[in-house]
Scaffold this motif. Structure first.
Motif, PDB file in Angstrom:
ATOM      1  N   GLN A  60       3.411  92.197 -30.827  1.00 55.86           N
ATOM      2  CA  GLN A  60       3.333  93.501 -31.263  1.00 55.86           C
ATOM      3  C   GLN A  60       4.533  93.950 -31.256  1.00 55.86           C
ATOM      4  N   LEU A  61       5.894  92.989 -31.831  1.00 57.89           N
ATOM      5  CA  LEU A  61       6.674  93.412 -31.686  1.00 57.89           C
ATOM      6  C   LEU A  61       7.647  92.911 -32.026  1.00 57.89           C
ATOM      7  N   PRO A  62       7.751  92.703 -33.626  1.00 57.79           N
ATOM      8  CA  PRO A  62       8.471  91.499 -34.364  1.00 57.79           C
ATOM      9  C   PRO A  62       9.851  91.861 -34.161  1.00 57.79           C
ATOM     10  N   THR A 264      10.955  86.527 -38.388  1.00 56.78           N
ATOM     11  CA  THR A 264      10.582  85.594 -39.381  1.00 56.78           C
ATOM     12  C   THR A 264       9.288  86.241 -40.034  1.00 56.78           C
ATOM     13  N   ALA A 265       8.614  85.633 -41.647  1.00 56.10           N
ATOM     14  CA  ALA A 265       7.348  85.851 -42.028  1.00 56.10           C
ATOM     15  C   ALA A 265       6.353  85.771 -40.967  1.00 56.10           C
ATOM     16  N   ALA A 266       6.665  84.774 -40.179  1.00 61.65           N
ATOM     17  CA  ALA A 266       5.493  83.953 -39.126  1.00 61.65           C
ATOM     18  C   ALA A 266       5.776  85.146 -37.834  1.00 61.65           C
ATOM     19  N   ASP A 267       6.180  85.552 -37.569  1.00 63.17           N
ATOM     20  CA  ASP A 267       6.444  86.753 -36.660  1.00 63.17           C
ATOM     21  C   ASP A 267       5.964  88.265 -36.552  1.00 63.17           C
ATOM     22  N   MET A 268       6.275  87.993 -38.059  1.00 67.07           N
ATOM     23  CA  MET A 268       5.785  89.507 -38.945  1.00 67.07           C
ATOM     24  C   MET A 268       3.725  89.595 -39.267  1.00 67.07           C
ATOM     25  N   ALA A 269       3.686  88.042 -38.985  1.00 72.46           N
ATOM     26  CA  ALA A 269       2.109  88.245 -39.789  1.00 72.46           C
ATOM     27  C   ALA A 269       1.470  87.880 -38.190  1.00 72.46           C
ATOM     28  N   ALA A 270       1.841  87.515 -36.667  1.00 74.42           N
ATOM     29  CA  ALA A 270       1.382  86.889 -36.045  1.00 74.42           C
ATOM     30  C   ALA A 270      -0.219  88.081 -35.853  1.00 74.42           C
ATOM     31  N   ARG A 271       0.136  88.855 -35.715  1.00 74.33           N
ATOM     32  CA  ARG A 271      -0.770  90.136 -34.968  1.00 74.33           C
ATOM     33  C   ARG A 271      -1.493  90.451 -36.278  1.00 74.33           C
ATOM     34  N   THR A 272      -0.770  90.486 -36.939  1.00 74.81           N
ATOM     35  CA  THR A 272      -1.871  91.288 -38.194  1.00 74.81           C
ATOM     36  C   THR A 272      -3.320  89.704 -38.638  1.00 74.81           C
ATOM     37  N   ASP A 273      -2.794  87.993 -38.345  1.00 69.89           N
ATOM     38  CA  ASP A 273      -3.738  87.563 -38.344  1.00 69.89           C
ATOM     39  C   ASP A 273      -4.451  86.971 -37.118  1.00 69.89           C
ATOM     40  N   ARG A 274      -3.991  87.568 -35.570  1.00 66.42           N
ATOM     41  CA  ARG A 274      -4.492  87.159 -35.037  1.00 66.42           C
ATOM     42  C   ARG A 274      -6.121  88.258 -34.751  1.00 66.42           C
ATOM     43  N   VAL A 275      -5.527  89.765 -35.325  1.00 66.18           N
ATOM     44  CA  VAL A 275      -6.589  90.849 -35.136  1.00 66.18           C
ATOM     45  C   VAL A 275      -7.601  90.460 -36.449  1.00 66.18           C
TER      46      VAL A 275
END
Length: 703
Positions: A60-62, A264-275
């Motif tokens: 949550q801190l990308p 990275t793009a993956a960092d920015m999408a990590a929490r959205t994907d999880r939720v």
């Protein structure tokens, strides 16, 4: 820029800290809530994450601590020399006392435990079964690092202190400096700094070449055609501009406002994907680190109520932080979740910050409801009922579901208002070009400054032309010797343009000497003289030691220091004269050219710079009298020029309070302060010590 206010506030808290500034928070990374699973405790979840890796970065801190930065944190953790477990979580740790101990109990491994907030700041530390000065290292880190240090910068510095073998000494020294108000230099260039750098570059890039050409041309003309001409001046000016233009980017070479790793793009999408994964299985998503926000019973009731509604509703309880992918905007997070879920994600999204006073957003993405009506009906829930934060997270979520249930059906709509896009995480910390923003105003100011310098040069050369070579030589001798050319002068050391440092050192030394002399000699003085010396000593002390710590104030400006030193020297002169009548009465009138010379002993006709009319009788000290009486030539015109030269060389000039070091000196009677000439009065008599005493007492309210 996004963290400036928060970091400035945190720095203020650092100075007040006594032992350790804790920066902890709530957050989580991978994991999803499922319908038949009770929420685990925060400590249990974090212990599970540390079993996978000794460094856990919240997804949550990308923007400040992306998951891709874990190798850099692992590298620093290995340098501690002991088993080290690191948590980097969002928020600032409200209600998180004992979290590290609870994590240790569940993990069951001894070592050094560190908890960082997501926006830098010193860590919370706990040690179990290892002997390292973690608390001292954290204390030293708190005060040795500036507020713009990021989490990785802070961790690296903490490890350096821990390994230095001087953690305790550095902690004590840094804490003392913090209490004294000392702040370390910033690590990075802010956007404001870059504007200033561009402005300065613009001034130099145009000001220096124009100054070289204009002043060089004028001096050549003044000397009758002698000296370098334009054929030489123009190439020199062009070379100067080239050096400045090429050198400025090398000097001001910062490219980013922070040292945080770039996500990275993956960092920015990590929490959205999880939720999003969690919402596919359950309409209520409770962040793994927000387990204490809702009880199992409350969670169950919300889930059942959401399932009974005619329109799809998704509840998300998750920390919202400016460093997350949505920049802390709940509406933007709802949009990202809807985009991630696609057509299957149509419905009402309720996004709740996990704190009691946090934000709550209710947004329609494709549900068959009137979006405007939904927005108006839930407006009071955003920050608590009636606009106050007196309703808990559960009560606000439950009321949001009741409102959705009461609204009539309508054609499917999108959000009432589209949220603003968050700033690009890659470019938001990039500095603009040195030649952008304030560079152009700087170039204009450079031309203006160069022309002003040309005017000053022209005026100075004009005065020099009228004074003549002989008088210029006498003035030069006066300026160099401080005596106006008089031999045997007895006036005390008092440069015509003293620096603030010289004034402070001299005032400190002579104030101590006057105190000692007064104790030794005052008993031999007449009552009137003893009273006058005491008045001068008391007023000088009030003026120079307003903090009352028996030291000359470090922030005293030049006019204040000069006035105090003048009082000190007058008091010493009274003591030295034994209270003689010429000192205790007329002798309290100070030398009009330089009050630091002490009491006046004679009067001479002279004119101060900037005055209209002719010369007038003024009080002067013995040294100034001798300098004024020195005869260079016999003609009256040369005599007047000689006096003007002596006045220019010996007149006390000071900088205005708060002026930069580059600011010009002004005659002391024009500078605000105790020595300034009273408004609406003449300056024939010059300042007196008694006048200064009265001004000081009136200014400080002492009677």
């Amino acid at each position: 820029m996004r963290r400036g206010v928060a970091k400035a506030a945190r720095w203020g808290a650092r100075v007040a800290a006594v032992m350790l500034v804790a920066v902890v928070g709530l957050g989580g990374s991978a994991g999803a809530s499922v319908a038949d699973e009770k929420p685990r405790s925060t400590a249990a979840y974090l212990a599970d994450q540390l079993r996978k890796s000794p460094v856990h970065l919240s997804d949550q801190l990308p923007r400040t601590n992306p998951l891709s930065a874990r190798p850099a944190f692992l590298k620093e953790a290995k340098r501690t020399g002991v088993p080290t477990y690191v948590l980097v979580l969002p928020g600032y740790g409200a209600g998180r006392d004992g979290l590290l101990a609870a994590v240790h109990d569940r993990l069951g491994k001894d070592g050094l435990y560190l908890l960082f907030g997501g926006d830098g700041g010193s860590p919370d530390t706990e040690t179990f079964g290892v002997d390292v000065p973690a608390r001292d290292a954290a204390m030293a880190t708190t005060f040795e690092l500036p507020y713009d240090a990021g989490t990785l910068d802070t961790f690296r510095h903490f490890v350096d202190v821990l390994r230095s073998g001087e953690a305790t000494e550095r902690a004590d020294k840094a804490a003392a400096a913090g209490r004294a108000g000392e702040e370390p230099d910033k690590l990075y260039t802010s956007r404001t700094d870059r504007k200033n750098q561009g402005f300065l570059t613009g001034i130099l890039l145009t000001g220096v070449p124009v100054l070289i050409v204009a002043v060089g041309w004028y001096v050549r003309r003044w000397r009758g055609g002698k000296g370098p001409g334009l054929r030489l001046l123009v190439p020199v000016a062009a070379a100067g501009a080239l050096v400045i233009g090429v050198g400025a980017p090398l000097v001001f070479d910062d490219t980013r406002t922070t040292g945080d790793p770039v996500p990275t793009a993956a960092d920015m999408a990590a929490r959205t994907d999880r939720v999003a994964r969690g919402l596919r299985a359950d309409p209520v998503y409770l962040d793994p680190l927000a387990a204490g926000t809702l009880s199992p019973a409350q969670l169950g009731r919300l889930r059942e109520r959401a399932k009974r509604l005619e329109v799809p509703v998704r509840l998300v309880v998750v920390p919202l932080d400016t460093a997350d992918e949505s920049a802390g905007d709940g509406e933007l997070l709802a949009k990202r979740l809807h985009d991630r879920l696609g057509d299957d994600g149509d419905g009402v999204y309720v996004i709740a910050d996990d704190s009691e006073n946090g934000e709550l957003e209710v947004v329609n993405h494709g549900a068959e409801l009137d979006s405007a009506a939904l927005h108006d009906a839930t407006e009071d829930l955003r920050f608590g009922e009636g606009g106050e934060s007196d309703a808990g997270v559960y009560q606000r979520l439950d009321e949001a579901l009741r409102i959705v249930d009461r609204l009539p059906s309508a054609p499917a709509e999108g959000p009432y208002l589209e949220p603003m896009a968050a700033e690009n995480p890659v470019t938001e910390d990039e500095l603009p070009s040195l030649y952008a923003e304030d560079f152009v105003p700087g170039t204009l100011m450079g031309v203006v400054g160069a022309l002003a310098a040309l005017g000053v040069t022209a005026a100075g050369l004009g005065i020099a032309r009228h004074i003549g070579p002989g008088v210029r030589s006498a003035a030069t001798r006066a300026s160099a010797t401080g005596t106006g050319g008089a031999s045997g002068s007895t006036d005390p050391q008092a440069p015509a343009r003293p620096s603030t440092g010289w004034l402070r050192r001299t005032a400190r030394r002579e104030l101590d000497e006057l105190n000692e002399e007064y104790e030794q000699l005052s008993g031999n003085l007449p009552d009137a003289a003893r009273t006058r010396v005491w008045d001068h000593l008391d007023a000088a002390t009030l003026l120079l030691d307003q903090e009352g710590d028996n030291r000359v104030d470090a922030d005293a400006d030049a006019p204040t220091l000069a006035a105090g030193l003048a009082l000190i020297r007058t008091g010493r002169a009274v003591l030295a004269a034994g209270g003689g009548r010429h000192i205790t009465s007329a002798g309290t009138r100070l030398c009009v050219l330089n009050p630091l010379h002490g009491p006046a002993t004679a009067t001479r006709k002279l004119k101060l710079p900037g005055e209209s009319g002719g010369a007038r009788s003024r009080p002067v000290c013995a040294g100034c009298r001798a300098a004024l009486e020195e005869r260079g030539t016999s003609t009256s015109g040369s005599r007047a020029a000689h006096i003007a030269g002596v006045v220019g060389a010996r007149l006390l000039c000071l900088r205005d309070p708060g002026a930069a070091r580059s600011a010009p000196h002004e005659p002391y009677h024009r500078v605000p302060g105790p020595l300034a000439a009273p408004q609406g009065t003449g300056r024939d008599a010059g300042p007196t010590a008694d006048q200064i005493v009265r001004r000081v007492r009136e200014q400080l309210g002492v009677h």
